[in-house]
Design an enzyme around this catalytic site. Structure first.
Site, PDB file in Angstrom:
ATOM      1  N   PHE A   1       0.716  -1.324  -0.316  1.00  0.00           N
ATOM      2  CA  PHE A   1      -0.141   0.140   0.073  1.00  0.00           C
ATOM      3  C   PHE A   1       0.835   1.315   0.017  1.00  0.00           C
ATOM      4  O   PHE A   1       1.666   1.216   0.651  1.00  0.00           O
ATOM      5  CB  PHE A   1      -0.559  -0.472   1.376  1.00  0.00           C
ATOM      6  N   VAL A   2       0.766   1.886  -1.197  1.00  0.00           N
ATOM      7  CA  VAL A   2       1.230   3.721  -1.014  1.00  0.00           C
ATOM      8  C   VAL A   2      -0.073   4.768  -0.817  1.00  0.00           C
ATOM      9  O   VAL A   2      -1.016   4.039  -1.527  1.00  0.00           O
ATOM     10  CB  VAL A   2       2.038   3.324  -2.377  1.00  0.00           C
TER      11      VAL A   2
ATOM     12  N   GLY B   1       6.949   5.981  -7.977  1.00  0.00           N
ATOM     13  CA  GLY B   1       7.855   4.904  -8.206  1.00  0.00           C
ATOM     14  C   GLY B   1       8.185   4.460  -6.803  1.00  0.00           C
ATOM     15  O   GLY B   1       8.225   3.535  -6.755  1.00  0.00           O
TER      16      GLY B   1
ATOM     17  N   GLY C   1       5.974   2.007  -5.482  1.00  0.00           N
ATOM     18  CA  GLY C   1       5.213   0.769  -5.129  1.00  0.00           C
ATOM     19  C   GLY C   1       6.130   0.507  -6.223  1.00  0.00           C
ATOM     20  O   GLY C   1       6.846  -1.189  -5.681  1.00  0.00           O
TER      21      GLY C   1
ATOM     22  N   ASN D   1      -9.058  -4.563  -8.770  1.00  0.00           N
ATOM     23  CA  ASN D   1      -8.380  -3.178  -8.360  1.00  0.00           C
ATOM     24  C   ASN D   1      -7.846  -3.421  -9.782  1.00  0.00           C
ATOM     25  O   ASN D   1      -6.849  -3.631  -9.850  1.00  0.00           O
ATOM     26  CB  ASN D   1      -7.781  -3.796  -7.390  1.00  0.00           C
TER      27      ASN D   1
ATOM     28  N   TYR E   1       0.713  -3.979 -11.962  1.00  0.00           N
ATOM     29  CA  TYR E   1       1.707  -5.544 -11.796  1.00  0.00           C
ATOM     30  C   TYR E   1       1.697  -6.096 -13.278  1.00  0.00           C
ATOM     31  O   TYR E   1       3.416  -6.066 -13.151  1.00  0.00           O
ATOM     32  CB  TYR E   1       0.473  -6.238 -10.942  1.00  0.00           C
TER      33      TYR E   1
END
Length: 161
Positions: free
Chosen positions: A88-89, A97, A99, A126, A133
């Site tokens: 989580f960010v 950058g 994550g 999501n 990803y």
């Protein structure tokens, strides 16, 4: 080389990490399920033979992102891997950058330790995370379905067999 904004978790990070986990639970529309306390998290991160590990991302000395992970094992590969439980960010710090840097730190850990995989789950709705990803080269394991036992069902199975 790991981004200088990312480092391993320290004991004084625990309250900030709990707050981030609560933010993540809110984002995932499940805040009511999050029961984590600072005492619980501190215990699993810093006891002898710790079972949970973590990295944080900092901006201006403030923890704004977290990756919490533990080891799993691949019987097919014959070695450990990392299972990323939470990444989580904070929304205000996304796109810079962090994550990627957190995931890179875990990939470096895998390489350093000879671990065969880095894996995690993402909610099907999501889309921003799924796109992120995929941009890293991660592939979905569509042929697998995650199962979970909790609460009454877990207690019942443990009690009644």
């Amino acid at each position: 080389m790991t981004d200088p904004r990312v480092r391993r978790v320290r004991p004084d990070d625990v309250p900030a990490i709990v707050a981030l986990v609560e933010e993540l639970a809110e984002y995932e529309r499940a805040r009511h399920e999050c029961r984590l306390t600072t005492e619980q998290l501190h215990d699993v991160l810093f006891r002898p033979n710790a079972s949970l590990f973590g990295h944080v991302a900092e901006v201006d000395g403030r923890v704004v992102g977290v990756a919490l992970w533990f080891l799993n094992f691949s019987t097919w590969r014959g070695t450990h891997g990392i299972y990323l439980e939470d990444l989580f960010v904070q929304p205000d710090h996304r796109g810079g950058g962090l994550g990627r840097a957190l995931l890179q730190a875990l990939a470096e850990e895998c390489a350093r330790q000879g671990y065969a995989r880095l894996e995690w789950a993402v909610l099907n709705w999501n889309d921003p995370a799924i796109g992120f990803y995929r941009s890293l080269g991660a592939v979905p394991m569509d042929e697998w379905t995650v199962f979970r036992l909790t609460d009454d069902a877990l207690t019942r199975l443990g009690r009644d067999g």
